[in-house]
Design an enzyme around this catalytic site. Sequence first.
Site, PDB file in Angstrom:
ATOM      1  N   LEU A 124       6.530  -1.048 -10.285  1.00 20.36           N
ATOM      2  CA  LEU A 124       6.418  -2.410 -10.857  1.00 20.36           C
ATOM      3  C   LEU A 124       5.238  -3.080 -10.582  1.00 20.36           C
ATOM      4  O   LEU A 124       4.423  -3.780 -11.681  1.00 20.36           O
ATOM      5  CB  LEU A 124       7.467  -3.432 -10.338  1.00 20.36           C
ATOM      6  CG  LEU A 124       8.966  -3.074 -10.945  1.00 20.36           C
ATOM      7  CD1 LEU A 124       9.969  -3.772 -10.400  1.00 20.36           C
ATOM      8  CD2 LEU A 124       9.034  -3.327 -12.494  1.00 20.36           C
ATOM      9  N   ASP A 162      -1.916  -4.931   4.265  1.00 20.40           N
ATOM     10  CA  ASP A 162      -0.886  -4.608   4.993  1.00 20.40           C
ATOM     11  C   ASP A 162      -0.036  -5.956   5.157  1.00 20.40           C
ATOM     12  O   ASP A 162      -0.653  -6.686   6.199  1.00 20.40           O
ATOM     13  CB  ASP A 162      -1.005  -4.108   6.213  1.00 20.40           C
ATOM     14  CG  ASP A 162       0.234  -3.544   6.914  1.00 20.40           C
ATOM     15  OD1 ASP A 162       1.397  -3.917   6.389  1.00 20.40           O
ATOM     16  OD2 ASP A 162       0.236  -2.783   7.879  1.00 20.40           O
ATOM     17  N   ASN A 213       5.099  -8.828  -4.499  1.00 12.71           N
ATOM     18  CA  ASN A 213       5.892  -7.710  -5.175  1.00 12.71           C
ATOM     19  C   ASN A 213       6.253  -6.717  -3.869  1.00 12.71           C
ATOM     20  O   ASN A 213       7.035  -6.151  -4.187  1.00 12.71           O
ATOM     21  CB  ASN A 213       5.036  -7.056  -6.288  1.00 12.71           C
ATOM     22  CG  ASN A 213       5.467  -5.544  -6.483  1.00 12.71           C
ATOM     23  OD1 ASN A 213       6.489  -5.688  -7.158  1.00 12.71           O
ATOM     24  ND2 ASN A 213       4.872  -4.657  -6.298  1.00 12.71           N
ATOM     25  N   TYR A 222      18.962  -5.839   2.986  1.00 11.83           N
ATOM     26  CA  TYR A 222      18.186  -5.992   1.671  1.00 11.83           C
ATOM     27  C   TYR A 222      18.360  -7.391   1.003  1.00 11.83           C
ATOM     28  O   TYR A 222      17.640  -8.246   0.620  1.00 11.83           O
ATOM     29  CB  TYR A 222      18.229  -4.727   0.873  1.00 11.83           C
ATOM     30  CG  TYR A 222      17.472  -5.057  -0.315  1.00 11.83           C
ATOM     31  CD1 TYR A 222      16.057  -4.856  -0.496  1.00 11.83           C
ATOM     32  CD2 TYR A 222      17.809  -5.358  -1.584  1.00 11.83           C
ATOM     33  CE1 TYR A 222      15.365  -4.871  -1.834  1.00 11.83           C
ATOM     34  CE2 TYR A 222      17.444  -5.297  -2.885  1.00 11.83           C
ATOM     35  CZ  TYR A 222      16.003  -5.230  -2.758  1.00 11.83           C
ATOM     36  OH  TYR A 222      15.234  -5.339  -3.876  1.00 11.83           O
ATOM     37  N   LYS A 241      16.571 -10.884   0.306  1.00 16.08           N
ATOM     38  CA  LYS A 241      16.045 -11.370  -0.845  1.00 16.08           C
ATOM     39  C   LYS A 241      16.704 -12.870  -1.198  1.00 16.08           C
ATOM     40  O   LYS A 241      16.031 -13.553  -1.883  1.00 16.08           O
ATOM     41  CB  LYS A 241      16.860 -10.321  -2.215  1.00 16.08           C
ATOM     42  CG  LYS A 241      15.755  -9.055  -2.193  1.00 16.08           C
ATOM     43  CD  LYS A 241      14.388  -9.210  -2.510  1.00 16.08           C
ATOM     44  CE  LYS A 241      13.697  -8.044  -2.681  1.00 16.08           C
ATOM     45  NZ  LYS A 241      12.165  -8.322  -2.836  1.00 16.08           N
ATOM     46  N   THR A 254      12.193   3.293 -10.480  1.00 12.10           N
ATOM     47  CA  THR A 254      10.899   3.695  -9.573  1.00 12.10           C
ATOM     48  C   THR A 254      11.434   4.460  -8.319  1.00 12.10           C
ATOM     49  O   THR A 254      12.305   4.651  -8.376  1.00 12.10           O
ATOM     50  CB  THR A 254      10.284   2.256  -9.396  1.00 12.10           C
ATOM     51  OG1 THR A 254      11.220   1.461  -8.293  1.00 12.10           O
ATOM     52  CG2 THR A 254       9.989   1.040 -10.485  1.00 12.10           C
TER      53      THR A 254
END
Length: 227
Positions: free
Chosen positions: A13, A53, A76, A152, A156, A185
């Site tokens: 993305l 990084d 991103n 995860y 988020k 992806t």
Amino acid sequence: MTTTLITGANKGLGYETARQLIAAGHQVWIGARDPERGRTAADGLGGRFLPLDITDDDSVAAAAATVGELDVLVNNAGISGGLAAPIDVTADLMRTVYEPNVFGVVRVTRAFLPLLQQSAHPVIVNVTSGLGSMTLATDPTSIASRYQMLAYSSAKAALNMLTVQYAKAFPAIRINCVDPGFTATDFNGHRGVQTVEEGAEIIVRMAQLTSDGPTGTWLDRAGAVPW
């Protein structure tokens, strides 16, 4: 010309977002940890490679000094942390996922805020996920409620709150989070049902906001996403 930085832009993305924004006339910095992949991506797109990084303070500071001026920041870069069952998620795994997905966003945003504040139309786009929505996670009709990605999803959710708090603290900057949707992806082993062109659409749209655009919101291609 609008100057844009995209973290994690050497593939997926991030790469597609860079491609579309360059086509729209942006000068794009391709942020990437891997020098070879980053340079290859930048050369192929007509962007500028930026060694970055987001988990390293010195790397981020050097990147901010290199860029010099900035109008748009797209946070991103991130990792999934795998599909470990909640009972197997350790504090160390949580730290591993939070380092790029949460702390990295804070690190990069803080470093580049002074540059963004000098822009006439500053924008920050945070790439999040519907899996970070508490509303969707507790809605049995939503596919998001079927996943148990403790590290995860909570990372988020934290990113969503960071977006809201930053938007309140810096009202002159358009700061929003976007959900690109389930996009094919490397991030998900190409299991996604959307193309990268479709996934990048909302990122690109929000990266091109003007000073009268929304801030403190969460959107996907279809519109508002419930918190």
